[in-house]
Write a protein that holds these residues in place. Structure first.
Motif, PDB file in Angstrom:
ATOM      1  N   SER A  55      45.357  33.930  43.592  1.00 54.13           N
ATOM      2  CA  SER A  55      46.032  33.122  44.049  1.00 54.13           C
ATOM      3  C   SER A  55      45.432  32.186  45.131  1.00 54.13           C
ATOM      4  O   SER A  55      44.492  32.558  45.697  1.00 54.13           O
ATOM      5  CB  SER A  55      47.201  34.112  44.832  1.00 54.13           C
ATOM      6  N   ASN A 111      52.691  33.859  54.369  1.00 54.74           N
ATOM      7  CA  ASN A 111      51.550  35.096  54.370  1.00 54.74           C
ATOM      8  C   ASN A 111      51.911  36.015  55.664  1.00 54.74           C
ATOM      9  O   ASN A 111      50.948  36.885  55.922  1.00 54.74           O
ATOM     10  CB  ASN A 111      50.174  34.236  54.505  1.00 54.74           C
ATOM     11  N   ASP A 143      43.102  36.509  46.655  1.00 56.28           N
ATOM     12  CA  ASP A 143      43.698  35.653  47.223  1.00 56.28           C
ATOM     13  C   ASP A 143      42.796  34.656  48.133  1.00 56.28           C
ATOM     14  O   ASP A 143      42.115  35.104  48.815  1.00 56.28           O
ATOM     15  CB  ASP A 143      44.615  36.210  48.211  1.00 56.28           C
ATOM     16  N   THR A 201      40.882  39.076  50.037  1.00 57.61           N
ATOM     17  CA  THR A 201      40.850  37.734  50.471  1.00 57.61           C
ATOM     18  C   THR A 201      39.489  37.062  50.456  1.00 57.61           C
ATOM     19  O   THR A 201      38.806  37.669  50.835  1.00 57.61           O
ATOM     20  CB  THR A 201      41.376  37.676  52.077  1.00 57.61           C
TER      21      THR A 201
END
Ligand SMILES: [Zn+2]
Length: 341
Positions: A55, A111, A143, A201
């Motif tokens: 994503s 977020n 992400d 992340t």
């Protein structure tokens, strides 16, 4: 979700093994009552394997990840994919259209809205729909982010290294720097990890740009993760040459103690030694100069791009490196690092 027969199903349909589908999934409505639609590509490999989400742009102006996710979704060959890729190139559609970080509606941070709620704010409702349809069914997730507008980051991973499944994913990506810590409350990463989908992340570069070097390195990282989980069994898992896992007490933000104009003397990804001048802050007449020095030997993970500060504004993000890692870093720069430690 991944069905027993290998199909990926969501509210509006199913994607069979060996099939790739581009879809626009209605996630909210505009002031005009038109659908806000999330672009999604589901690539279901011919062979069984894990389901992995990729994503980007949950902060609407963070663009580098969009190109990574889009490339994986559209340009990578289908052959030999074991498992399913759920590709979400633009999570925050209203923020992306406005080219801003937050949802334009009351400036909410998508977020910080996960896992969301059917009866909550507009952000909560978007979050719950995308979470339940496309995140929860996945076995792993990546992400992609950039630095906040006005700053820039070297490529690094953020992951909760206390969890062995998340640590495996973080190492598989093959970045030099992993910053250890659980995802913030309400973040996609935090909610996904709490819900049983190990997620990391990836941070790289600056907002409002496509930076080709970072995009290519991130694509190598995705290939390495897919190799680790046998989604691409023939590919190698990447070793970055040197690696440091940074704990909470090994990093600091250097902040401005004076307002003024900043001259940054080092780039992201550079090593600084204790006492080195990292940047200067001057007044408009250049009659007063504040020199900002490094409090310890470390790596500049993030630096200011927009050269104006109020007192208290962040100047750079510095992480501590021990001597063996510094030696490996220097040898990597010289090109004399052995293949594997
Ligand atoms: Zn972000």
């Amino acid at each position: 979700m991944a069905d027993g027969d290998g199909a990926f199903t969501y509210a509006e349909g199913r994607v069979e093994p060996g099939e790739t589908r581009n879809l626009r999934y209605a996630i909210s409505e505009t002031y005009l009552g038109d659908p806000v639609r999330l672009p999604v590509t589901i690539r279901n490999g011919a062979e069984p394997g894990p389901t992995v989400f990729l994503s980007a742009a949950i902060h609407g102006d963070e663009l580098n990840g969009i190109e990574v996710v889009r490339t994986v979704a559209q340009d990578w060959p289908d052959a030999n994919l074991h498992g399913t890729l759920v590709c979400l190139p633009v999570l925050n559609v209203p923020g992306f259209i406005a080219q801003q970080r937050y949802l334009p509606v009351y400036d909410r941070d998508l977020n910080r809205s996960f896992p969301g709620s059917e009866t909550g704010t507009s952000a909560d409702r978007m979050a719950v729909r995308l979470y339940e349809e496309f995140i929860e069914p996945c076995d792993y997730g990546l992400d992609f982010h950039t630095s906040t507008r006005g700053r820039t980051n070297m490529l690094h991973v953020r992951a909760d290294m206390d969890d062995p499944d998340i640590a495996r994913l973080a190492r598989a990506f093959g970045s030099n720097v992993i910053i250890d810590g659980a995802g913030p409350t309400g973040s996609l990463r935090g909610a996904a990890c709490d819900g049983g989908t190990p997620t990391i992340t990836v941070e790289m570069g600056q907002a409002h740009r496509f930076e080709r070097g970072f995009i290519d390195r991130a694509l190598d990282g995705v290939a390495s993760v897919l190799a680790e989980y046998d989604c691409h069994p023939a590919e190698p898992v990447r070793w970055p040459g040197w690696r440091t896992v940074v704990s909470r007490d090994q990093k600091t933000w250097l902040r401005a103690d004076a307002g003024g104009l900043v001259e940054m003397l080092h780039d992201r990804g550079e090593l600084v030694r204790e006492g080195d001048v990292v940047c200067t802050i001057t007044n408009p007449f250049k009659t007063e100069t504040v020199r900002v020095t490094a409090p310890f030997d470390g790596l500049l993970v993030g630096v200011l791009e927009n050269p104006v500060v109020y007192p208290g504004n962040p100047l750079c993000h510095l992480v501590e490196l021990d001597e063996p890692t510094i030696r490996a870093y220097e040898r990597a720069r010289e090109g004399t690092l052995p293949e594997r430690p």
